[in-house]
Design an enzyme around this catalytic site. Structure first.
Site, PDB file in Angstrom:
ATOM      1  N   CYS A  96       0.654  -1.093   0.146  1.00 21.78           N
ATOM      2  CA  CYS A  96      -0.012   0.145  -0.018  1.00 21.78           C
ATOM      3  C   CYS A  96       0.990   1.183  -0.127  1.00 21.78           C
ATOM      4  CB  CYS A  96      -1.083   0.053   1.315  1.00 21.78           C
ATOM      5  SG  CYS A  96      -1.862   1.729   1.402  1.00 21.78           S
ATOM      6  N   MET A 139      -4.505   5.227  -5.453  1.00 21.50           N
ATOM      7  CA  MET A 139      -3.688   4.268  -4.758  1.00 21.50           C
ATOM      8  C   MET A 139      -2.229   4.700  -4.813  1.00 21.50           C
ATOM      9  SD  MET A 139      -6.019   2.589  -6.496  1.00 21.50           S
ATOM     10  CE  MET A 139      -5.497   1.334  -7.502  1.00 21.50           C
TER      11      MET A 139
END
Length: 397
Positions: free
Chosen positions: A103, A319
């Site tokens: 992430c 993201m």
């Protein structure tokens, strides 16, 4: 027999446009300090998954791909690194934790958490200035550098840096993804060897039965397609996609065909076990639109438009790992991302996403007929939201 709750030290943090529950490895129960069913079951219960209601009412999750995240940190096992960073993307409606990728947004919070937990050697932490935290991303075996601001021996979290997709300003944290391409096992940034592939897909998905795609392993495995080729403009906001169940199913099928071409799965049905990766995104030339906040994005503000899906839904911003893929692909002449941005060589790019814009820098070079990107740089921010303990039933793992 009465089942009791146990409490585990944890910190709830925002990093970039995501937030998640952070743990120090040594604070987890012994059974969860190793990879396996016990760890997965514990994290599922912390987040509140699986939740057939899709709300995460009985857990710390927020029922979106940006908020059903967990992080485990420990002193680094790698030379010249400070902290090992392991990321777990928790499924919302299934008993599944995806460990297949990083992430990028939560990366912005890793340095601050590592410093506050004493995981960084005190000799490397200045009283004032910038602490350069060397992060080993354990999911993808890559180095990430975080520049964390310090004042009076403490991490600075408040500031005037604004990040589209985040409501309030905070302190800027510069993140550098070193050698972001997945070159494990002698592989290539482009798994097929092509800058653009033509996917053969059912005519029910694309009328011609063929779809151009750039398939890239940088930051996170990503499938880029042209918005126009799938009937979109590239300026869509979340409601235009996430409120259309047929569109979401179509994107998931296209993602499966891309994953198959990339060699990430061996059968189309295997895509259900890879919710986190690969990502699928669509690109378009720059054009004006109104962001989800009401902010006007002018065509001169950006180089191109990008929309990306995560965990089966259109992301509200972008993201961080997908931003790495975007910057990398944009720097390489001939990819769909590069062509949407106008083509040619470039070392930085500003793209439009549903919440606004983001600038990312990358430089690429062709070495022995293989494209290489040394690093990708972007600025994010992070903040502790709550710290203390999470509680879960003692028999849930």
């Amino acid at each position: 027999m009465v089942t009791r709750q146990i409490k585990i030290p944890a910190t709830y943090m925002r990093g970039g446009t995501s937030k998640g529950v952070f743990f120090a490895l040594d604070d987890l129960p012994a059974a969860a300090q190793q990879p396996g069913p016990a760890r997965d079951a514990l994290l599922l219960r912390v987040i509140g998954s699986p939740d057939p209601y899709g709300k995460h009412t009985d857990g710390m999750g927020g029922a979106t791909s940006s908020t059903s995240k967990t992080v485990i940190l420990s002193r680094s096992s790698q030379p010249e690194h400070d902290v090992d960073y392991l990321f777990g993307q928790v499924a919302i409606d299934k008993p599944f934790v995806d460990w297949s990728g990083n992430c990028g947004n939560l990366t912005a919070a890793v340095g601050a958490f590592a410093i506050s937990q004493g995981l960084v050697d005190p000799s490397r932490v200045p009283q004032n200035g910038i602490c350069n935290v060397r992060i080993w991303q354990a999911n993808i075996h890559k180095t990430i550098l975080a520049q964390v601001p310090m004042a009076d021996g403490e991490v600075v979290e408040c500031g005037d840096f604004e990040l589209d997709g985040v409501t309030f300003a905070a302190a800027e944290v510069q993140i550098t993804f070193v050698d972001p391409a997945d070159d494990s096992d002698g592989g290539s940034m482009f798994p097929t060897g092509n800058l653009v592939d033509e996917l053969e897909v059912p005519t029910a998905l694309v009328a011609s039965g063929k779809l151009k795609a750039t398939l890239i392993n940088a930051g996170i495995p990503t499938i880029f397609v042209n918005a126009e080729d799938i009937g979109y403009r590239g300026t869509e906001l979340q409601e235009a996609i996430n409120g259309d169940t047929e569109a979401l199913a179509r994107f998931e099928q296209l993602r499966a065909y891309g994953a198959l071409k990339m060699g990430l799965i061996s059968r189309l049905d295997d895509i259900s076990a890879r919710q986190h990766t690969p990502k699928i995104a669509f690109v378009a030339p720059r054009m004006a639109y109104t962001a989800s906040s009401g902010k006007q994005i002018h065509s001169d503000d950006i180089d191109l438009c990008v929309r990306a899906l995560s965990m089966g839904k259109l992301h509200h911003a972008m993201m961080g790992t997908a931003a790495v893929a975007i910057a990398t692909a944009a720097a390489i002449p001939g990819t769909l991302v590069n062509l949407a941005a106008g083509g040619g060589e470039r070392e930085q790019i500003r793209f439009g996403h549903p919440s606004g814009t983001l600038k990312v820098g990358a430089s690429a070079q062709l070495v022995a007929e293989q494209w290489q990107v040394q690093q990708v740089v972007m600025s994010r921010s992070a903040r502790v939201l709550m710290e203390g303990w999470v509680r879960i039933p003692e028999d849930c793992f």
